[in-house]
Design an enzyme around this catalytic site. Structure first.
Site, PDB file in Angstrom:
ATOM      1  N   GLY A  87       0.847  -1.203   0.000  1.00  0.00           N
ATOM      2  CA  GLY A  87       0.000   0.000   0.000  1.00  0.00           C
ATOM      3  C   GLY A  87       0.877   1.246   0.000  1.00  0.00           C
ATOM      4  N   GLY A 111      -0.467   4.883  -0.974  1.00  0.00           N
ATOM      5  CA  GLY A 111      -1.600   5.469  -0.239  1.00  0.00           C
ATOM      6  C   GLY A 111      -1.172   6.636   0.638  1.00  0.00           C
ATOM      7  CD  GLN A 112      -3.725  10.265   5.042  1.00  0.00           C
ATOM      8  OE1 GLN A 112      -4.291   9.308   5.565  1.00  0.00           O
ATOM      9  NE2 GLN A 112      -3.797  11.484   5.530  1.00  0.00           N
ATOM     10  CE1 TYR A 139     -10.472   1.541   8.200  1.00  0.00           C
ATOM     11  CE2 TYR A 139     -11.226   2.683  10.163  1.00  0.00           C
ATOM     12  CZ  TYR A 139     -10.226   2.413   9.243  1.00  0.00           C
ATOM     13  OH  TYR A 139      -9.006   3.026   9.374  1.00  0.00           O
ATOM     14  CE  LYS A 176      -7.946  -0.574   9.931  1.00  0.00           C
ATOM     15  NZ  LYS A 176      -6.713  -0.990   9.228  1.00  0.00           N
ATOM     16  CB  ILE A 207      -3.119  10.178   9.460  1.00  0.00           C
ATOM     17  CG1 ILE A 207      -3.113   8.897  10.309  1.00  0.00           C
ATOM     18  CG2 ILE A 207      -1.688  10.639   9.155  1.00  0.00           C
ATOM     19  CD1 ILE A 207      -2.355   8.984  11.586  1.00  0.00           C
TER      20      ILE A 207
HETATM   21  C1  AKB Z   1     -10.935   7.012   8.848  1.00  0.00           C
HETATM   22  O1  AKB Z   1     -11.456   8.104   9.103  1.00  0.00           O
HETATM   23  O2  AKB Z   1     -11.539   6.054   8.344  1.00  0.00           O
HETATM   24  C2  AKB Z   1      -9.480   6.824   9.222  1.00  0.00           C
HETATM   25  C3  AKB Z   1      -9.318   6.291  10.595  1.00  0.00           C
HETATM   26  C4  AKB Z   1      -9.430   7.180  11.753  1.00  0.00           C
HETATM   27  O3  AKB Z   1      -9.083   5.141  10.769  1.00  0.00           O
HETATM   28  N1  AKB Z   1      -8.791   8.058   9.065  1.00  0.00           N
END
Ligand code: AKB
Length: 318
Positions: free
Chosen positions: A8, A11-12, A143, A147, A173
């Site tokens: 990756g 990516g950012q 998400y 995680k 970030i």
């Molecule tokens: C998001 O907003 O999805 C990410 C994170 C805080 O994991 N920047």
């Protein structure tokens, strides 16, 4: 000597992490792994090796690990929170099926692995103020679910197979190089672009919504310093709470106003982003990271705002 693969890498976080790792460990020792269609450009392309690495293809990962005798993998392949809600199966395929592939290759080839978790691993019933390191994690987004699974699977590979897995829970970030895409905290990057371009910022997150944030140089230090930390001192592994600041849209807006007194912000709250933001902590307790491996951020909001504006003013004028 370390041989590092960043998955990756365009990516950012990956684009800046790859360059920082090359600075510290040598250009030739850091391979930029990218997916087809997201090729590295400019300095990232010219400064060191690059290979297509599709996290969903275990043999592709293994071939690159063998070719460069990789001993450390930074696995940054993931969809961010908002885009993952639109594509939950893809989010799982990349985040979890991909992680299995990385961990299996790491087990076979004795690599250390860093796979970031996030403040998204917490949920609405997590204590929101000074969220402890070890607490309730019942997120309701795909998400967040991926995680939490990342944290558990990474710990599992450590305890069962001895794979050296380590991770942090990244807050939002903020950076001035590669923009994020599809996250809940993206507004805290977008607001700087609007200010520097002289535009009114339309804020998708409601006033009063506090979230943890961090400037990119601190995020890079966190990832690298954790991977360098003395394993004897690590009580936790996957994943450490880390934070540098916590603010709501008004607080960041006022910090930018000090540089651009005419800057305007109006609210147009995005219901999905707001629902996700409401379920995340207001502030994290990062004392375990501070104690176990010396975590300490360098940038607070004022210092970050100045640096963002200085850098973006130069970049956006070019
Ligand atoms: C998001 O907003 O999805 C990410 C994170 C805080 O994991 N920047």
């Amino acid at each position: 000597m370390k041989n590092i693969l960043v998955i990756g890498a365009t990516g950012q976080i990956g684009s800046e992490l790859t360059m920082e790792l090359r600075k510290r460990y040598g250009n030739d020792n850091v391979v930029a792994g990218y997916i087809s269609g997201a090729e590295p450009k400019g300095e990232l392309k010219e400064s060191g090796p690059a290979e297509i690495v599709d996290v969903t293809d275990a043999s592709n990962i293994e071939n690159v690990v063998k070719k460069y005798q990789i001993d450390t993998i930074y696995n940054l392949a993931a969809l961010l929170s908002v885009v993952a809600e639109a594509k939950p199966l893809l989010a799982w395929k990349i985040g979890i099926d991909g992680l299995w592939n990385v961990l299996e290759v790491a087990r076979e080839h004795k690599c250390a692995v860093f796979t970031p978790s996030s403040i998204g691993s917490f949920g609405a019933n997590t204590p929101h103020v000074k969220t402890p390191q070890d607490t309730i994690q019942r997120p309701q987004t795909i998400y967040g679910i991926s995680k939490v699974t990342t944290e558990l699977l990474s710990d599992y590979y450590y305890t069962k197979y001895g794979v050296d897995t380590r991770s942090v829970r990244f807050p939002g970030i903020i950076s001035n190089i590669t923009p994020p895409g599809g996250g809940t905290t993206d507004y805290a990057v977008d607001i700087y672009y609007a200010a520097v371009k002289g535009q009114t910022f339309i804020c998708p997150i409601a006033q009063g919504t506090l979230m943890d944030m961090m400037y990119m140089p601190d995020a890079l230090n966190a990832a690298i310093n954790l991977m360098e930390a003395d394993p004897e001192k690590l009580v936790h592994r996957n994943a450490f709470n880390i934070t540098a600041m916590s603010f709501d849209p008004e607080i960041i807006y006022h910090s930018i106003l000090r540089h651009y007194p005419d800057f305007k912000m109006i609210y147009d709250v995005d219901p999905l982003k707001q629902r996700i933001a409401n379920s995340w902590p207001d502030s994290l307790d990062d004392s375990c990271a501070r104690k176990e491996w010396g975590w300490k951020p360098e940038y607070d909001l004022e210092r970050m705002t100045k640096d963002m504006i200085d850098k973006l003013s130069i970049r956006l004028k070019k």
